[in-house]
Design an enzyme around this catalytic site. Structure first.
Site, short mmCIF file in Angstrom:
data_model
loop_
_atom_site.label_atom_id
_atom_site.label_comp_id
_atom_site.label_asym_id
_atom_site.label_seq_id
_atom_site.Cartn_x
_atom_site.Cartn_y
_atom_site.Cartn_z
N ASN A 1 -4.42 -4.17 -7.34
CA ASN A 1 -5.65 -3.76 -6.95
C ASN A 1 -5.54 -2.28 -6.73
O ASN A 1 -6.41 -1.54 -6.58
CB ASN A 1 -6.10 -4.52 -5.59
CG ASN A 1 -6.97 -3.85 -5.00
OD1 ASN A 1 -8.26 -3.82 -5.09
ND2 ASN A 1 -6.65 -3.04 -3.86
N ASP B 1 4.63 3.32 -3.55
CA ASP B 1 3.86 3.68 -4.66
C ASP B 1 3.95 2.78 -5.87
O ASP B 1 5.04 2.85 -6.55
CB ASP B 1 4.28 4.96 -4.85
CG ASP B 1 3.43 5.84 -6.15
OD1 ASP B 1 2.43 4.95 -6.66
OD2 ASP B 1 3.68 6.99 -6.33
N TYR C 1 -10.69 7.91 -14.61
CA TYR C 1 -10.80 6.50 -14.15
C TYR C 1 -11.44 5.48 -15.07
O TYR C 1 -10.95 4.33 -15.11
CB TYR C 1 -11.84 6.61 -12.73
CG TYR C 1 -12.14 5.53 -12.01
CD1 TYR C 1 -11.17 4.95 -10.95
CD2 TYR C 1 -13.26 4.58 -12.22
CE1 TYR C 1 -11.44 3.86 -10.39
CE2 TYR C 1 -13.59 3.54 -11.48
CZ TYR C 1 -12.56 3.20 -10.56
OH TYR C 1 -12.68 2.06 -9.76
N ASP D 1 1.00 -1.11 0.10
CA ASP D 1 0.02 -0.02 -0.05
C ASP D 1 0.86 1.29 0.02
O ASP D 1 1.99 1.10 0.39
CB ASP D 1 -0.86 -0.05 1.48
CG ASP D 1 -2.07 0.94 0.91
OD1 ASP D 1 -3.38 0.29 0.54
OD2 ASP D 1 -2.19 2.04 1.01
N LYS E 1 -9.50 1.92 -16.35
CA LYS E 1 -10.15 0.91 -16.14
C LYS E 1 -10.36 0.13 -17.59
O LYS E 1 -10.18 -0.92 -17.51
CB LYS E 1 -11.19 0.96 -15.33
CG LYS E 1 -11.10 1.36 -13.89
CD LYS E 1 -10.11 0.53 -13.11
CE LYS E 1 -10.22 0.64 -11.56
NZ LYS E 1 -9.01 -0.28 -11.03
P1 NAP Z 1 -9.61 1.85 -1.22
O1 NAP Z 1 -10.40 1.58 -0.18
O2 NAP Z 1 -9.30 3.42 -1.48
O3 NAP Z 1 -8.23 0.85 -1.24
C1 NAP Z 1 -7.26 1.31 -2.27
C2 NAP Z 1 -5.83 1.21 -1.72
O4 NAP Z 1 -5.04 1.45 -2.58
C3 NAP Z 1 -5.86 2.57 -0.40
O5 NAP Z 1 -5.06 1.93 0.44
C4 NAP Z 1 -5.05 3.46 -1.19
O6 NAP Z 1 -4.19 4.11 -0.22
C5 NAP Z 1 -4.20 2.43 -1.90
N1 NAP Z 1 -3.11 3.29 -3.11
C6 NAP Z 1 -3.63 4.40 -3.72
N2 NAP Z 1 -2.53 4.65 -4.57
C7 NAP Z 1 -1.79 3.79 -4.32
C8 NAP Z 1 -0.56 3.68 -5.05
N3 NAP Z 1 0.06 4.57 -6.00
N4 NAP Z 1 0.41 2.63 -4.57
C9 NAP Z 1 -0.07 1.52 -3.69
N5 NAP Z 1 -1.22 1.77 -3.24
C10 NAP Z 1 -2.14 2.83 -3.44
O7 NAP Z 1 -10.32 1.20 -2.79
P2 NAP Z 1 -11.41 0.12 -2.92
O8 NAP Z 1 -12.71 0.66 -3.10
O9 NAP Z 1 -10.96 -0.98 -2.06
O10 NAP Z 1 -10.71 -0.36 -4.32
C11 NAP Z 1 -9.77 -1.20 -4.79
C12 NAP Z 1 -9.94 -1.45 -6.19
O11 NAP Z 1 -11.04 -1.89 -6.54
C13 NAP Z 1 -9.43 0.04 -6.95
O12 NAP Z 1 -8.50 -0.58 -8.21
C14 NAP Z 1 -10.55 0.35 -7.41
O13 NAP Z 1 -10.68 1.34 -8.69
C15 NAP Z 1 -11.48 -1.05 -7.66
N6 NAP Z 1 -12.98 -0.78 -7.64
C16 NAP Z 1 -13.54 -0.44 -6.57
C17 NAP Z 1 -14.91 -0.25 -6.66
C18 NAP Z 1 -15.66 0.24 -5.41
O14 NAP Z 1 -16.83 0.30 -5.68
N7 NAP Z 1 -15.09 0.12 -4.04
C19 NAP Z 1 -15.60 -0.70 -7.73
C20 NAP Z 1 -14.89 -1.01 -8.69
C21 NAP Z 1 -13.62 -1.12 -8.88
P3 NAP Z 1 -4.49 5.58 0.14
O15 NAP Z 1 -5.82 5.27 0.77
O16 NAP Z 1 -3.59 6.15 1.11
O17 NAP Z 1 -4.98 6.36 -1.21
#
Ligand code: NAP
Length: 245
Positions: free
Chosen positions: A90, A63, A155, A37, A159
């Protein structure tokens, strides 16, 4: 025996949300997990949780858009566990801003975290998988990459790019024993405060409820294990009916 017993997974963005849920699901299946992360404390907190569950885990903060950081992440994972069987790309960020108001920096950062990040992690893990003659790569896309989203052009483009990357990589490496697929979730509750748009999307879902992290985890486990060995370059869609292909 569990389906993923003794495997090693590197999961990016696993400090919280879906990535953390996948890490917990993998540990329940007997997998050792390297937890990446950008937030080192969040990565460490996931590691503590995985160890409380009886798993083996290592925090590899950094990162994913930074190539030298990715090289360290992969090196540290191999140094601790010796091999990487599963890579889950992810890590992600999301902001809402119309194209007419979007800065090039916001565009670039979103594309970099999702697309460059998935490329770099794959680029540096792949040689080890090719040498081993096996591996599973799971890219987390989104329903937005399939249907678009107002205010989400950066975004959605990233994707959609992930889906194209998944297909292209699958064409390159499937005959070398490496399975590459994607997951495109619909709106998933992750513990972060939900936006008005999230509620609007959920209100329009055929299933009539938001997704939970546990709605995504079984798909990741399926793609990580040999039950999915005839799936090649596919995008699986736990999305509550948001997009029907
Ligand atoms: P989340 O709760 O924000 O978790 C994502 C994690 O990735 C966070 O801990 C974030 O850290 C970390 N991150 C961000 N930039 C990074 C980088 N450059 N290097 C390493 N880590 C990094 O998001 P989530 O909702 O679980 O989403 C996870 C994945 O599923 C993402 O790819 C998202 O686009 C996809 N997704 C999510 C949804 C949804 O509804 N939740 C739907 C479709 C797809 P910080 O918090 O410090 O930024």
């Amino acid at each position: 025996m569990s389906r993923l017993q003794g495997k090693v997974a590197l999961i990016t963005g696993a400090g919280r949300g879906i990535g953390r849920g996948i890490a917990e699901g993998f540990v329940r299946e007997g997998t050792k997990v390297a937890v990446n992360d950008i937030d080192g404390q969040a990565a460490q907190a996931t590691v503590v949780r995985l160890m409380e569950m009886g798993g083996e885990a290592l925090a590899v903060p950094g990162d994913v858009a930074d190539e030298s950081a990715v090289q360290s992440i992969v090196r540290e994972t191999l140094g601790r566990f010796g091999h990487i069987d599963i890579l889950v790309n992810n890590a992600g960020i999301a902001t809402y801003v119309p194209v007419a108001e979007m800065s090039s920096a916001e565009w670039d950062r979103t594309i970099a975290v999702h697309l460059r990040g998935a490329f770099l992690c794959t680029r540096h893990v792949l040689p080890h998988m090719l040498e081993a003659g096996r591996g599973k790569i799971i890219n987390i896309a989104s329903q937005r990459g399939q249907k678009g989203g107002a205010g989400l052009a950066h975004y959605a483009a990233a994707k959609a790019g992930i889906i194209g990357f998944t297909k292209s990589l699958a064409l390159e490496v499937s005959r070398h024993g490496i399975h590459v697929n994607a997951i495109a979730p619909g709106p998933i509750r992750t513990g972060r405060p939900a936006s008005e748009r999230f509620h609007q999307t959920v209100a329009g879902l055929p299933i009539g409820r938001a997704g939970e992290i546990e709605d995504v985890v079984p798909t990741a486990i399926f793609l990580a294990c040999d039950d999915s060995s005839f799936y090649v370059g596919q995008t699986l869609c736990p999305n509550g009916g948001d997009v029907m292909l």
